[in-house]
Design an enzyme around this catalytic site. Structure first.
Site, short mmCIF file in Angstrom:
data_model
loop_
_atom_site.label_atom_id
_atom_site.label_comp_id
_atom_site.label_asym_id
_atom_site.label_seq_id
_atom_site.Cartn_x
_atom_site.Cartn_y
_atom_site.Cartn_z
N GLY A 109 0.81 -1.22 0.00
CA GLY A 109 0.00 0.00 0.00
C GLY A 109 0.85 1.27 0.00
CD GLU A 112 -1.80 -0.86 -3.65
OE1 GLU A 112 -1.78 -1.14 -2.44
OE2 GLU A 112 -2.70 -1.23 -4.41
N1 DAK Z 1 1.89 -3.51 9.01
C1 DAK Z 1 1.99 -3.46 10.36
N2 DAK Z 1 3.16 -3.42 11.02
C2 DAK Z 1 4.29 -3.42 10.27
C3 DAK Z 1 4.27 -3.46 8.85
C4 DAK Z 1 2.98 -3.49 8.21
N3 DAK Z 1 2.84 -3.51 6.90
N4 DAK Z 1 5.54 -3.45 8.40
C5 DAK Z 1 6.33 -3.42 9.49
N5 DAK Z 1 5.59 -3.38 10.61
C6 DAK Z 1 6.06 -3.35 12.00
C7 DAK Z 1 6.72 -4.66 12.40
O1 DAK Z 1 5.74 -5.60 12.76
C8 DAK Z 1 7.56 -4.21 13.57
O2 DAK Z 1 6.76 -4.05 14.71
P1 DAK Z 1 7.24 -4.56 16.17
O3 DAK Z 1 7.50 -6.01 16.01
O4 DAK Z 1 8.51 -3.75 16.43
O5 DAK Z 1 6.09 -4.23 17.07
C9 DAK Z 1 8.01 -2.81 13.14
O6 DAK Z 1 7.10 -2.40 12.13
C10 DAK Z 1 9.41 -2.77 12.55
O7 DAK Z 1 9.48 -3.74 11.52
P2 DAK Z 1 10.66 -4.81 11.42
O8 DAK Z 1 11.25 -5.11 12.78
O9 DAK Z 1 10.17 -5.95 10.62
O10 DAK Z 1 11.76 -3.98 10.60
P3 DAK Z 1 12.89 -4.56 9.63
O11 DAK Z 1 13.76 -3.41 9.28
O12 DAK Z 1 13.53 -5.78 10.24
O13 DAK Z 1 12.11 -5.04 8.32
C11 DAK Z 1 10.51 -4.80 6.52
C12 DAK Z 1 11.49 -4.10 7.50
C13 DAK Z 1 9.79 -3.68 5.76
C14 DAK Z 1 11.31 -5.65 5.53
C15 DAK Z 1 9.53 -5.69 7.33
O14 DAK Z 1 9.00 -4.92 8.40
C16 DAK Z 1 8.42 -6.21 6.49
O15 DAK Z 1 8.61 -7.14 5.68
N6 DAK Z 1 7.23 -5.62 6.68
C17 DAK Z 1 6.03 -6.08 6.03
C18 DAK Z 1 5.99 -5.60 4.61
C19 DAK Z 1 4.69 -6.01 4.00
O16 DAK Z 1 4.44 -7.20 3.77
N7 DAK Z 1 3.80 -5.03 3.86
C20 DAK Z 1 2.43 -5.29 3.54
C21 DAK Z 1 2.28 -5.29 2.09
S1 DAK Z 1 0.68 -5.90 1.73
C22 DAK Z 1 -6.55 -5.33 0.59
C23 DAK Z 1 -6.27 -4.19 1.30
C24 DAK Z 1 -4.99 -3.76 1.40
C25 DAK Z 1 -3.94 -4.46 0.79
C26 DAK Z 1 -4.22 -5.58 0.05
C27 DAK Z 1 -5.53 -6.02 -0.07
N8 DAK Z 1 -7.85 -5.81 0.53
C28 DAK Z 1 -8.69 -5.57 1.64
C29 DAK Z 1 -8.27 -6.64 -0.57
C30 DAK Z 1 -2.60 -4.03 0.99
C31 DAK Z 1 -1.67 -4.94 1.27
C32 DAK Z 1 -0.30 -4.56 1.59
O17 DAK Z 1 0.11 -3.42 1.70
#
Ligand code: DAK
Length: 178
Positions: A109, A112
């Site tokens: 997002g 996006e």
């Molecule tokens: N949401 C919530 N918390 C998040 C987050 C996210 N997207 N990304 C990171 N955080 C949080 C982590 O959980 C962590 O929290 P604590 O554990 O400290 O409480 C904190 O931020 C720091 O993250 P990291 O410790 O993981 O930090 P690193 O530097 O080690 O890693 C990272 C950074 C960006 C590689 C990693 O945090 C990561 O992989 N994050 C998730 C990335 C991701 O998968 N994002 C979501 C993309 S999916 C829909 C509606 C919306 C969407 C789709 C469909 N419908 C309803 C149909 C949208 C979807 C997306 O955006």
């Protein structure tokens, strides 16, 4: 009173910083409500000539808030998706130039959101990706459409289907940033 947005204005240039650094500025319902309000206020202020959007800390925006999304049922998920689509559409329709100043992770997002802006500038620390497929999702905020228009179908499908993260140089090469 905003909890997440930090707005500033100087010499007709508005800069809004998304500030939820503990969650890497992940987009939750509160963010969309604040952003809707902020966009309306910019629309009503003829002194503002340009809007710059950036993020606080090491992320621009690391995606939609997974912690909020995980508990949603189908109709709530659908509403969350439509909420973001409407906000990003209002941003896209603003009649001033909007620049995403991408300081770090712009994922899901978050990417996006940048694509609803007119221009994307990136620091060398920026990382881009559409990792939704890792969560069993497709992008919820019209990213599939905007990405393929910006970079072409090949690179769009690559990012969407591999969930690979790319750096600023590759983003520049494929035309995702200016
Ligand atoms: N949401 C919530 N918390 C998040 C987050 C996210 N997207 N990304 C990171 N955080 C949080 C982590 O959980 C962590 O929290 P604590 O554990 O400290 O409480 C904190 O931020 C720091 O993250 P990291 O410790 O993981 O930090 P690193 O530097 O080690 O890693 C990272 C950074 C960006 C590689 C990693 O945090 C990561 O992989 N994050 C998730 C990335 C991701 O998968 N994002 C979501 C993309 S999916 C829909 C509606 C919306 C969407 C789709 C469909 N419908 C309803 C149909 C949208 C979807 C997306 O955006």
């Amino acid at each position: 009173e905003y909890e997440i947005l930090k707005p500033e204005v100087k010499d007709g240039i508005a800069v809004v910083t998304i500030s939820r650094p503990k969650a890497l500025n992940a987009l939750n319902t509160r963010f969309f409500e604040e952003m809707d309000d902020y966009i309306a206020s910019i629309n009503n202020d003829a002194t503002i000539k340009v809007l710059v959007i950036t993020g606080e800390g090491k992320a621009f925006v690391a995606g939609a808030d997974i912690a909020e999304m995980v508990n949603k049922n189908q109709s709530e998920g659908s509403a969350f998706s439509r909420l973001g689509q409407a906000t990003f559409r209002s941003l896209e329709k603003l009649n001033i130039p909007v620049i995403a100043a991408i300081n770090g992770f712009a994922l899901g997002g978050g990417l996006e959101l940048t694509m609803a802006c007119d221009f994307r500038t990136a620091s060398t620390k920026a990382k881009f990706g559409q990792p939704e497929v890792n969560l069993g999702l497709i992008p919820g905020y019209a990213g599939t459409q905007r990405l393929s228009r910006l970079v072409g179908q090949g690179d769009a499908l690559y990012l969407l289907m591999t969930a690979d993260m790319i750096g600023a140089d590759d983003a520049l090469r494929i035309g995702l940033v200016q």
